[in-house]
Design a protein around this motif. Structure first.
Motif, PDB file in Angstrom:
ATOM      1  N   ARG A   1      -2.803  13.240   2.492  1.00  0.00           N
ATOM      2  CA  ARG A   1      -3.698  14.310   2.044  1.00  0.00           C
ATOM      3  C   ARG A   1      -3.753  14.360   0.524  1.00  0.00           C
ATOM      4  O   ARG A   1      -2.827  13.956  -0.157  1.00  0.00           O
ATOM      5  CB  ARG A   1      -3.193  15.638   2.561  1.00  0.00           C
ATOM      6  CG  ARG A   1      -3.221  15.742   4.063  1.00  0.00           C
ATOM      7  CD  ARG A   1      -2.657  17.095   4.486  1.00  0.00           C
ATOM      8  NE  ARG A   1      -2.460  17.138   5.890  1.00  0.00           N
ATOM      9  CZ  ARG A   1      -3.309  17.718   6.742  1.00  0.00           C
ATOM     10  NH1 ARG A   1      -4.397  18.286   6.287  1.00  0.00           N
ATOM     11  NH2 ARG A   1      -3.063  17.724   8.023  1.00  0.00           N
ATOM     12  N   GLY A   2      -4.867  14.863   0.036  1.00  0.00           N
ATOM     13  CA  GLY A   2      -4.992  15.108  -1.381  1.00  0.00           C
ATOM     14  C   GLY A   2      -5.506  13.936  -2.193  1.00  0.00           C
ATOM     15  O   GLY A   2      -5.560  14.023  -3.409  1.00  0.00           O
TER      16      GLY A   2
ATOM     17  N   SER B   1       0.809  -1.217   0.000  1.00  0.00           N
ATOM     18  CA  SER B   1       0.000   0.000   0.000  1.00  0.00           C
ATOM     19  C   SER B   1       0.841   1.265   0.000  1.00  0.00           C
ATOM     20  O   SER B   1       0.540   2.222  -0.728  1.00  0.00           O
ATOM     21  CB  SER B   1      -0.961   0.002   1.193  1.00  0.00           C
ATOM     22  OG  SER B   1      -1.945  -0.996   1.016  1.00  0.00           O
ATOM     23  N   GLN B   2       1.893   1.308   0.789  1.00  0.00           N
ATOM     24  CA  GLN B   2       2.720   2.512   0.862  1.00  0.00           C
ATOM     25  C   GLN B   2       3.379   2.801  -0.488  1.00  0.00           C
ATOM     26  O   GLN B   2       3.399   3.942  -0.948  1.00  0.00           O
ATOM     27  CB  GLN B   2       3.780   2.398   1.956  1.00  0.00           C
ATOM     28  CG  GLN B   2       4.572   3.677   2.172  1.00  0.00           C
ATOM     29  CD  GLN B   2       3.677   4.864   2.511  1.00  0.00           C
ATOM     30  OE1 GLN B   2       2.755   4.758   3.318  1.00  0.00           O
ATOM     31  NE2 GLN B   2       3.925   6.004   1.893  1.00  0.00           N
ATOM     32  N   ALA B   3       3.914   1.783  -1.128  1.00  0.00           N
ATOM     33  CA  ALA B   3       4.543   1.969  -2.447  1.00  0.00           C
ATOM     34  C   ALA B   3       3.518   2.448  -3.470  1.00  0.00           C
ATOM     35  O   ALA B   3       3.804   3.329  -4.289  1.00  0.00           O
ATOM     36  CB  ALA B   3       5.197   0.673  -2.911  1.00  0.00           C
TER      37      ALA B   3
ATOM     38  N   HIS C   1       3.427   5.845  -5.732  1.00  0.00           N
ATOM     39  CA  HIS C   1       3.231   5.859  -7.188  1.00  0.00           C
ATOM     40  C   HIS C   1       2.093   6.808  -7.574  1.00  0.00           C
ATOM     41  O   HIS C   1       2.192   7.539  -8.562  1.00  0.00           O
ATOM     42  CB  HIS C   1       2.925   4.461  -7.717  1.00  0.00           C
ATOM     43  CG  HIS C   1       4.077   3.514  -7.718  1.00  0.00           C
ATOM     44  ND1 HIS C   1       5.338   3.852  -8.165  1.00  0.00           N
ATOM     45  CD2 HIS C   1       4.161   2.218  -7.334  1.00  0.00           C
ATOM     46  CE1 HIS C   1       6.138   2.807  -8.055  1.00  0.00           C
ATOM     47  NE2 HIS C   1       5.449   1.804  -7.549  1.00  0.00           N
ATOM     48  N   LEU C   2       1.011   6.794  -6.786  1.00  0.00           N
ATOM     49  CA  LEU C   2      -0.099   7.715  -7.040  1.00  0.00           C
ATOM     50  C   LEU C   2       0.370   9.165  -6.920  1.00  0.00           C
ATOM     51  O   LEU C   2       0.038  10.005  -7.760  1.00  0.00           O
ATOM     52  CB  LEU C   2      -1.231   7.485  -6.036  1.00  0.00           C
ATOM     53  CG  LEU C   2      -2.243   6.415  -6.343  1.00  0.00           C
ATOM     54  CD1 LEU C   2      -3.169   6.218  -5.154  1.00  0.00           C
ATOM     55  CD2 LEU C   2      -3.047   6.751  -7.587  1.00  0.00           C
ATOM     56  N   ASP C   3       1.126   9.431  -5.874  1.00  0.00           N
ATOM     57  CA  ASP C   3       1.611  10.795  -5.630  1.00  0.00           C
ATOM     58  C   ASP C   3       2.485  11.296  -6.778  1.00  0.00           C
ATOM     59  O   ASP C   3       2.441  12.468  -7.134  1.00  0.00           O
ATOM     60  CB  ASP C   3       2.388  10.816  -4.305  1.00  0.00           C
ATOM     61  CG  ASP C   3       2.632  12.226  -3.813  1.00  0.00           C
ATOM     62  OD1 ASP C   3       1.685  13.042  -3.862  1.00  0.00           O
ATOM     63  OD2 ASP C   3       3.755  12.503  -3.381  1.00  0.00           O
ATOM     64  N   ARG C   4       3.270  10.404  -7.387  1.00  0.00           N
ATOM     65  CA  ARG C   4       4.142  10.769  -8.511  1.00  0.00           C
ATOM     66  C   ARG C   4       3.407  10.806  -9.841  1.00  0.00           C
ATOM     67  O   ARG C   4       3.964  11.197 -10.855  1.00  0.00           O
ATOM     68  CB  ARG C   4       5.294   9.765  -8.637  1.00  0.00           C
ATOM     69  CG  ARG C   4       6.328   9.840  -7.559  1.00  0.00           C
ATOM     70  CD  ARG C   4       7.602   9.071  -7.917  1.00  0.00           C
ATOM     71  NE  ARG C   4       7.401   7.924  -8.775  1.00  0.00           N
ATOM     72  CZ  ARG C   4       7.323   6.663  -8.372  1.00  0.00           C
ATOM     73  NH1 ARG C   4       7.421   6.372  -7.099  1.00  0.00           N
ATOM     74  NH2 ARG C   4       7.153   5.680  -9.231  1.00  0.00           N
ATOM     75  N   GLY C   5       2.171  10.324  -9.858  1.00  0.00           N
ATOM     76  CA  GLY C   5       1.409  10.298 -11.097  1.00  0.00           C
ATOM     77  C   GLY C   5       1.657   9.063 -11.943  1.00  0.00           C
ATOM     78  O   GLY C   5       1.253   9.011 -13.098  1.00  0.00           O
ATOM     79  N   ALA C   6       2.312   8.050 -11.361  1.00  0.00           N
ATOM     80  CA  ALA C   6       2.607   6.827 -12.104  1.00  0.00           C
ATOM     81  C   ALA C   6       1.403   5.884 -12.158  1.00  0.00           C
ATOM     82  O   ALA C   6       1.392   4.948 -12.954  1.00  0.00           O
ATOM     83  CB  ALA C   6       3.802   6.106 -11.482  1.00  0.00           C
ATOM     84  N   LEU C   7       0.405   6.101 -11.308  1.00  0.00           N
ATOM     85  CA  LEU C   7      -0.822   5.300 -11.298  1.00  0.00           C
ATOM     86  C   LEU C   7      -2.013   6.228 -11.478  1.00  0.00           C
ATOM     87  O   LEU C   7      -2.000   7.367 -11.021  1.00  0.00           O
ATOM     88  CB  LEU C   7      -1.002   4.567  -9.967  1.00  0.00           C
ATOM     89  CG  LEU C   7       0.020   3.522  -9.567  1.00  0.00           C
ATOM     90  CD1 LEU C   7      -0.303   2.998  -8.169  1.00  0.00           C
ATOM     91  CD2 LEU C   7       0.058   2.389 -10.564  1.00  0.00           C
TER      92      LEU C   7
END
Length: 73
Positions: free
Chosen positions: A66-67, A42-44, A48-54
């Motif tokens: 957040r966000g 989950s953390q990884a 990935h979501l935060d970087r826009g990779a997913l």
């Protein structure tokens, strides 16, 4: 969605149990959408979501970030 690509992240346990039926249904309804699956904890996946990779991810709760728009399954 008529075409394009969706990148979905999920932990291996979710991928094994939940996703086969969901993905089969999604592909039947959206045959022109390429669906790519990325496995990780989950953390990884959140990183990935935060970087826009997913585009979206299935993760285990709690999520303290957040966000993000969360929908409980």
């Amino acid at each position: 969605m008529r075409g394009g690509r969706v990148v979905l992240g999920a932990p291996p346990s979710v991928g094994e149990r939940l996703l086969p039926d969901v993905l089969r249904s999604f592909h039947r309804d959206h045959p022109d959408v390429e669906l790519r699956i990325v496995e990780g904890d989950s953390q990884a996946l959140l990183e990935h979501l935060d970087r826009g990779a997913l585009d979206l991810a299935v993760v285990t709760l709690p999520v303290v970030q957040r966000g993000l728009a969360l929908t409980e399954l």
